[in-house]
Scaffold this active site. Sequence first.
Site, PDB file in Angstrom:
ATOM      1  N   SER A 264       0.832  -1.197   0.000  1.00 28.10           N
ATOM      2  CA  SER A 264       0.000   0.000   0.000  1.00 28.10           C
ATOM      3  C   SER A 264       0.872   1.253   0.000  1.00 28.10           C
ATOM      4  O   SER A 264       2.084   1.181   0.189  1.00 28.10           O
ATOM      5  CB  SER A 264      -0.907   0.001   1.228  1.00 28.10           C
ATOM      6  OG  SER A 264      -0.149   0.392   2.356  1.00 28.10           O
ATOM      7  N   LYS A 265       0.194   2.380  -0.169  1.00 24.78           N
ATOM      8  CA  LYS A 265       0.892   3.663  -0.170  1.00 24.78           C
ATOM      9  C   LYS A 265       1.610   3.854   1.168  1.00 24.78           C
ATOM     10  O   LYS A 265       2.715   4.371   1.215  1.00 24.78           O
ATOM     11  CB  LYS A 265      -0.139   4.770  -0.405  1.00 24.78           C
ATOM     12  CG  LYS A 265       0.379   6.165  -0.241  1.00 24.78           C
ATOM     13  CD  LYS A 265      -0.730   7.132  -0.577  1.00 24.78           C
ATOM     14  CE  LYS A 265      -0.494   8.558  -0.156  1.00 24.78           C
ATOM     15  NZ  LYS A 265       0.319   8.832   0.987  1.00 24.78           N
ATOM     16  N   ARG A 266       0.944   3.397   2.238  1.00 27.18           N
ATOM     17  CA  ARG A 266       1.546   3.581   3.564  1.00 27.18           C
ATOM     18  C   ARG A 266       2.872   2.835   3.701  1.00 27.18           C
ATOM     19  O   ARG A 266       3.793   3.319   4.346  1.00 27.18           O
ATOM     20  CB  ARG A 266       0.575   3.149   4.656  1.00 27.18           C
ATOM     21  CG  ARG A 266      -0.139   4.366   5.259  1.00 27.18           C
ATOM     22  CD  ARG A 266      -1.079   3.963   6.339  1.00 27.18           C
ATOM     23  NE  ARG A 266      -2.080   3.039   5.809  1.00 27.18           N
ATOM     24  CZ  ARG A 266      -2.471   1.942   6.429  1.00 27.18           C
ATOM     25  NH1 ARG A 266      -1.956   1.603   7.579  1.00 27.18           N
ATOM     26  NH2 ARG A 266      -3.405   1.173   5.895  1.00 27.18           N
TER      27      ARG A 266
END
Length: 513
Positions: A264-266
């Site tokens: 994910s982006k995180r």
Amino acid sequence: MPVRVRFAPSPTGPLHMGGVRTALFNYLFAKHTGGTFLLRIEDTDQNRFVPGAEDYIMESLRWCGIEPFESPAAGGPYGPYRQSERKELGIYASEIKKLLDGGMAYYAFDTAEDLEQMRKKLEQEKSSNQQYNALTRMEMKNSLSLSREETYSLLEKQTPYVIRLKTPEENTPIRFHDLIRGDVEVFSHQIDDKVLIKSDGMPTYHFAHIVDDYLMKISHIIRGEEWLPSAPAHVLIWKALGWEMPALVHLPLLLRPDGNGKLSKRDGDRLGFPVFPLEWKDPFSGEVSTGYREKGYYPEAFVNMLAFLGWNPGTEQEIFSMEELAAHFSFDHVHKAGAKFDPEKAVWFNAKYLHSREPEALLPAIHKGLAEQNISRPFSDEYLLKSIALLRDRVHFEHEMTQKGIYLFQSPVKYDEAIISKRWKTEYRVFFEVWSEQCKTISTADAQHWESAFKNQCQGLRIKPGEVLQLFRVLISGESSGVDLFPMAALLGGQEISARIEKALSHPLMKEV
Ligand code: GLU
């Protein structure tokens, strides 16, 4: 049937590398088979629409060299290629009418509270079926549970409604074949009565993509694994519409570097690697996420790296141009298991491309890097090409050449203190003073000559070269490691070396000890 495939992103934000991977595999399959690759923008979810996202998608694909043959920008015989525009043409309305008339879809008038109540009730009953489907729908407010008159009266009164798929009452098996996963079987009671038309009149993804895939003559639906659970419902919709379903291909998920869960982006933010092809500035929060392009990746390297996330050629070869990828690509070599993203491998791919670049092709990068560092002293192309020859294979990105090799372009302003304090001895001062004088007389650019001159002087002054070699490097470059020492000296030249040694010897670090 000619191969026609599509990439169908929703403009709900920037394109994640998983999305680009889907676009790439569609594109490679089309190129491999001589088919057509098209881009369709799925913008029927007005709540999730993000301004700028469509342009971002187009620019990302362009950067990667994935050019759609038909698209909102290029047009094509099956346009328009934006679902919101297709909706305006009444394309979905006429198809949903067929399903309503045939009894394969129905109106549902449930309010948000009704749905919440049903959810709570099922939860309390600990029912194994938690969905709105053949098992639960008769308790709800819809045209299957109300009389005809009641339904018409609600419609006349403009009561908000959605239109749902009517899944079979009998628990029937639904079977389909996926080119990567093989035969899949699911029972219809596990499927919900998917909303096909929302209360705002817009078709959902589930309905719109099927109508469009049919009308755009799509031969293979190639998409991410996250859509696999919806595929059985899609099979029912295709059947209800009486159309033959295209071949199905669900690509493996992209996993975090440690293999635990979806990338994910995180993860990117936390671990410091990009997950978007281009930089993205969120129009709502103003938050900026870096992209591969801004990090200095070559699009070819990015694409090459992406291709290996789920696919392999079945050989040891790792470096592939787009043309080569297209020539070798097939679903036989796409695996089912999630593909672990390895940020180090991404860097490795970039370095491989950089190391095979002709030195001349890197001149603009050097000029740019020097300008960024405010170095205005002019260098000849000959000097820059020799610098590139020394630097290129030691770095992973173009911009690192002038960052890590700055000492080839200006004399150091600081010196590696740890090495100086560990190695410097007062008696070396004389050594370097003599050496500096001698350097002034060396006019050759021959590295070997430099090396023997240095060693001869060591011998003359009875110092082992090993004692002063690294110090020599620190005095002229400031660094304890870097490009090959004598080729560097040969490039910098005797006058410059001598000046740098003198400057270093007057530095407090060398004075104090
Ligand atoms: N609009 C869907 C998405 O954004 C497309 C899925 C599909 O390819 O069918 O993922």
